[in-house]
Write an enzyme that holds these catalytic residues in place. Structure first.
Site, PDB file in Angstrom:
ATOM      1  N   CYS A   2      -1.676 -19.127  40.989  1.00 38.21           N
ATOM      2  CA  CYS A   2      -0.906 -19.360  42.209  1.00 38.21           C
ATOM      3  C   CYS A   2       0.502 -18.800  42.079  1.00 38.21           C
ATOM      4  CB  CYS A   2      -0.808 -20.825  42.579  1.00 38.21           C
ATOM      5  SG  CYS A   2      -2.391 -21.608  42.810  1.00 38.21           S
ATOM      6  N   ARG A  27      -1.050 -13.290  40.503  1.00 38.03           N
ATOM      7  CA  ARG A  27      -1.160 -14.660  39.986  1.00 38.03           C
ATOM      8  C   ARG A  27      -2.355 -15.422  40.576  1.00 38.03           C
ATOM      9  NH1 ARG A  27       3.450 -16.441  37.443  1.00 38.03           N
ATOM     10  NH2 ARG A  27       2.830 -18.590  37.793  1.00 38.03           N
ATOM     11  N   TRP A  74      -4.858 -19.366  43.469  1.00 41.62           N
ATOM     12  CA  TRP A  74      -5.971 -19.282  42.513  1.00 41.62           C
ATOM     13  C   TRP A  74      -6.585 -20.669  42.523  1.00 41.62           C
ATOM     14  CZ3 TRP A  74      -7.483 -21.484  37.800  1.00 41.62           C
ATOM     15  CH2 TRP A  74      -8.457 -20.784  37.091  1.00 41.62           C
ATOM     16  N   ASN A 100       1.965 -24.800  42.775  1.00 43.77           N
ATOM     17  CA  ASN A 100       1.290 -24.117  41.666  1.00 43.77           C
ATOM     18  C   ASN A 100       1.147 -25.135  40.554  1.00 43.77           C
ATOM     19  OD1 ASN A 100       0.506 -22.388  39.577  1.00 43.77           O
ATOM     20  ND2 ASN A 100       2.610 -21.749  39.157  1.00 43.77           N
ATOM     21  N   GLY A 101      -0.089 -25.486  40.208  1.00 39.12           N
ATOM     22  CA  GLY A 101      -0.306 -26.478  39.155  1.00 39.12           C
ATOM     23  C   GLY A 101      -1.449 -27.393  39.534  1.00 39.12           C
ATOM     24  N   GLU A 489     -10.730  -6.589  21.709  1.00 37.58           N
ATOM     25  CA  GLU A 489      -9.883  -6.277  22.865  1.00 37.58           C
ATOM     26  C   GLU A 489     -10.601  -5.294  23.799  1.00 37.58           C
ATOM     27  OE1 GLU A 489      -7.434  -7.469  24.253  1.00 37.58           O
ATOM     28  OE2 GLU A 489      -6.482  -5.904  25.435  1.00 37.58           O
ATOM     29  N   LYS A 493     -11.405  -6.063  27.636  1.00 41.76           N
ATOM     30  CA  LYS A 493     -10.940  -5.197  28.732  1.00 41.76           C
ATOM     31  C   LYS A 493     -12.101  -4.835  29.627  1.00 41.76           C
ATOM     32  CE  LYS A 493      -7.754  -5.746  28.596  1.00 41.76           C
ATOM     33  NZ  LYS A 493      -6.653  -6.420  27.995  1.00 41.76           N
ATOM     34  N   GLU A 496     -13.546  -7.911  31.662  1.00 41.01           N
ATOM     35  CA  GLU A 496     -12.721  -8.524  32.697  1.00 41.01           C
ATOM     36  C   GLU A 496     -12.531  -7.639  33.928  1.00 41.01           C
ATOM     37  OE1 GLU A 496      -8.787  -9.883  31.511  1.00 41.01           O
ATOM     38  OE2 GLU A 496      -8.436  -8.104  30.329  1.00 41.01           O
ATOM     39  N   HIS A 512     -26.401  -8.757  11.231  1.00 37.50           N
ATOM     40  CA  HIS A 512     -26.693 -10.198  11.136  1.00 37.50           C
ATOM     41  C   HIS A 512     -27.007 -10.813  12.499  1.00 37.50           C
ATOM     42  CE1 HIS A 512     -25.564 -10.194   6.940  1.00 37.50           C
ATOM     43  NE2 HIS A 512     -24.481  -9.518   7.265  1.00 37.50           N
ATOM     44  N   LYS A 611      -3.311 -13.498  36.328  1.00 32.23           N
ATOM     45  CA  LYS A 611      -2.523 -12.904  35.251  1.00 32.23           C
ATOM     46  C   LYS A 611      -1.983 -13.957  34.288  1.00 32.23           C
ATOM     47  CE  LYS A 611      -0.209  -9.517  33.277  1.00 32.23           C
ATOM     48  NZ  LYS A 611      -1.018  -8.700  32.363  1.00 32.23           N
TER      49      LYS A 611
HETATM   50  C1  AGP Z   1      -5.655  -9.972  29.183  1.00 29.75           C
HETATM   51  O1  AGP Z   1      -6.221  -8.811  29.663  1.00 29.75           O
HETATM   52  C2  AGP Z   1      -6.049 -11.184  29.836  1.00 29.75           C
HETATM   53  N1  AGP Z   1      -5.934 -11.109  31.235  1.00 29.75           N
HETATM   54  C3  AGP Z   1      -5.674 -12.518  29.187  1.00 29.75           C
HETATM   55  O2  AGP Z   1      -6.552 -12.647  28.119  1.00 29.75           O
HETATM   56  C4  AGP Z   1      -4.236 -12.756  28.687  1.00 29.75           C
HETATM   57  O3  AGP Z   1      -3.939 -11.926  27.618  1.00 29.75           O
HETATM   58  C5  AGP Z   1      -4.093 -14.233  28.283  1.00 29.75           C
HETATM   59  O4  AGP Z   1      -4.303 -15.030  29.403  1.00 29.75           O
HETATM   60  C6  AGP Z   1      -2.765 -14.557  27.647  1.00 29.75           C
HETATM   61  O5  AGP Z   1      -1.705 -14.305  28.507  1.00 29.75           O
HETATM   62  P1  AGP Z   1      -0.208 -14.312  28.003  1.00 29.75           P
HETATM   63  O6  AGP Z   1      -0.045 -13.196  27.038  1.00 29.75           O
HETATM   64  O7  AGP Z   1       0.621 -14.137  29.226  1.00 29.75           O
HETATM   65  O8  AGP Z   1       0.020 -15.638  27.334  1.00 29.75           O
END
Ligand code: AGP
Length: 616
Positions: A2, A27, A74, A100-101, A489, A493, A496, A512, A611
């Protein structure tokens, strides 16, 4: 999680709020809404979907007021519907609120308010709070020296369990706004005859660079004449006005198709900014300004602990490898979300690090508070000046990569890897690393931006490769040592932004279990740089080929791969071990990006994600 914006000033509030919401859309983008006070009435527009839908809806209303609030959601409590979109209005029509929360005790508040005759139009937790404010306002006896509006918000928040960043309008106070925070970020922009409250600076940077970061438990009351900040216990707060260093253009997409693409290509400059001014005059080690811990104290540390979430956690894993490899000091890495509840034992001489791009991730903040509660010093590696994590840490290192808007983290990750590599150097040079090895290491780090540029030049070829794999449903990412976290990573990527199921594994672990997945339909991205274990990596690739799996090999220039082993090869330049994870990350970022684009995915706003994850 949010985004919220509020405006008090002389301009058309709706236009400024909608502009701010576009900047905050990363957000959350389930729905958006705006409320404007005009002639003592609340004008309201809300729409599911993106801010663009709201812009069209708001245009029909032709809002004229100069005080207003807006929200991009969100969803947590209640589905994605127009009714659940914020702002929410109290059932007496007097208050509008954005949030937001999470209000954890909303159910008991709601039951109480239902018994008092208040009614509810949504399934959200937020509506309980706006009605609670209306209830307290009703009960409050007006006092000449006190704002009844502010007081009713303050009193209501005393009954709230959970987290909030809120902004509230009241029809009795046509040019005023009250805002408050607990665990959700809020920043107040102090402009020329106007004030903007927002979840982060990007929403207000086009109007002012002067900002006040609100702290947990603070409330701000904004009127056309100015603003006052008080605490939950009614103490006055003297505001500190900070100057934001970045500009509005930094948060624009420019000529790129997506923020993610822009941020991938910004990485050479971002790495330069992360390193700037951070090498010693003799060029043999790193130096950091804000650690707030003396070299002598640092030398006494026996163990380092690192915490983060998602991509930041991957950066912790690479850092662990580099510190243990070069400084020979043990490192522990934990998911922040696990650490805070695991009650893990830590050695007495442990230095705790949290890593977070946003500085607002609630799990990382929670881990940090837990470590502090246990008496540990906590340093933060963070990209957001003034964020909650930056403010609560005992010291830290800013990444200085500018705003990262794309939900998929790219430049923040490689910058975190750079900070980790510099930290490994700093610790190593206090211990066994020689002056001349220090010089070699520093020069290697300084070469990183150019090496990254060289990989970026291969973007057209990587795009071609990506198009050939765009239709798969599963993919494996395999790597060893410092490239195992890079494999994780790469998998994150891809999943997501393209919704392809992807998994990262240490390459030798494949046999394994994951080898069962190998088939012509499940390709593997395999990191096989030239190294002392190159032959073992080649053997693992052979095992995949023997099972008819397709392999995209990422290897270093000059590496001798057996003919026909790889279906596709992406070469990266030979480089120092400390830089390798950074350079090896670029091809998987590009691959994931181009695959997602080829699949027609909304790269910057992947489904279900936000984000900055400010709820547990
Ligand atoms: C990254 O591509 C993600 N969207 C997510 O994993 C992100 O890195 C994670 O939520 C941590 O965020 P921050 O670095 O703002 O704490």
């Amino acid at each position: 999680m949010c985004g919220i914006v509020g405006y008090v000033g002389k301009q058309n509030a709706s236009a400024i709020i909608l502009e701010g919401l576009k900047r905050l859309e990363y957000r959350g983008y389930d729905s958006a809404g705006v409320a404007v006070l005009d002639k003592g009435e609340i004008g309201l527009a809300k729409k599911t979907g993106r801010v663009d839908n709201l812009v069209k809806e708001a245009a029909r209303h032709k809002f004229k007021g100069t005080t207003g609030i807006g929200h991009t959601r969100w969803a947590t409590h209640g589905g994605v519907t127009d009714a659940n979109a914020h702002p929410h209005v109290s059932s007496d029509g007097r208050f509008a609120l954005i949030h937001n929360g999470v209000i954890e005790n909303y159910d008991s508040i709601k039951k109480f308010l239902l018994s008092k005759g208040y009614t509810f139009a949504s399934e959200t937790d937020t509506e309980a709070l706006v009605n609670l404010i209306a209830y307290h306002y009703q009960k409050e006896t007006p006092q000449p020296d006190k704002s009844r509006f502010l007081e009713s918000v303050r009193r209501s928040l005393m009954h709230v369990e959970g987290t909030y960043g809120i902004a509230v309008l009241c029809t009795d106070c046509p040019s005023e706004l009250v805002s408050a925070r607990k665990a959700s970020p809020l920043v107040l922009g102090v402009g020329d005859g106007e004030f903007i409250i927002a979840s982060d600076v990007s929403a207000l940077i086009s109007r002012t660079q002067n900002v006040v970061y609100l702290k947990d438990g603070e409330l701000v009351h904004i009127t056309p004449k100015g603003f006052t900040i008080i605490t939950q216990t009614e103490e006055d707060v003297s505001p500190i006005v900070n100057q934001v260093t970045w500009k509005a253009e930094d948060a624009d997409m420019g000529t790129f198709a997506h923020f993610m693409e822009k941020e991938i290509f910004e990485q050479p400059a971002a790495l330069e900014n992360t390193m700037r001014g951070r090498f010693s005059a003799d060029g043999s080690t790193a130096q950091f300004g804000g650690l707030n811990i003396t070299p002598v104290e640092f030398r006494q540390i026996d163990r380092f602990a690192f915490c983060g979430c998602g991509t930041a956690w991957h950066a912790c894993l690479v850092t662990e490898h580099l510190i243990e490899r070069f400084a020979r000091v043990p490192v522990e890495v934990d998911y922040a979300s696990e650490f805070r509840y695991r009650n893990s034992p830590l050695d007495r001489n442990t230095l705790f690090f949290v890593v977070s791009q946003s500085g607002e991730t609630i799990d990382t903040l929670g881990a940090m508070r837990e470590a502090k509660r246990k008496g540990y010093k906590v340093l933060a590696i963070n990209n957001s000046v003034g964020s909650s994590i930056a403010r609560e840490a005992d010291g830290g290192i800013y990444q200085h990569v500018g705003p990262e808007i794309g939900v998929a983290s790219t430049k923040a990750f490689t910058s975190q890897l750079m900070v980790g590599a510099m930290m490994a150097l700093y610790i190593a040079r206090m211990r066994d690393m020689s002056y001349s090895d220090g010089i070699i290491y520093v020069n290697a780090l300084k070469s990183a931006p150019d090496l990254v540029r060289r990989v970026l030049q291969q973007a057209p070829r990587i795009k071609e490769i990506a198009q050939r794999y765009a239709k798969v449903s599963d993919m494996l990412f395999l790597g060893r040592l410092s490239l195992f976290p890079v494999a994780l990573e790469g998998a994150l990527k891809l999943k997501e932004i393209s919704y392809i199921h992807a998994e990262g594994y240490p390459a030798a672990e494949m046999k394994h279990g994951p080898i069962a997945l190998i088939s012509p339909e499940c390709p593997t991205v395999f990191f096989a740089p030239n190294s002392e274990i190159f032959n073992k990596l080649v053997s693992s690739i052979q095992e995949i080929k023997a099972r008819h799996g397709k392999v995209i090999v990422i290897t270093t220039e000059g590496a001798q791969l057996p003919d026909g082993l790889a279906d596709d090869i992406i070469y990266i330049p030979e480089c120092h071990e400390a830089v390798l994870p950074i350079v090896a990350t670029i091809p998987v970022q590009l691959l994931s990006y181009y695959i997602a684009v080829a699949r027609g995915c909304d790269v910057d706003k992947p489904r279900n994600l936000a984000k900055s994850v400010t709820v547990e």
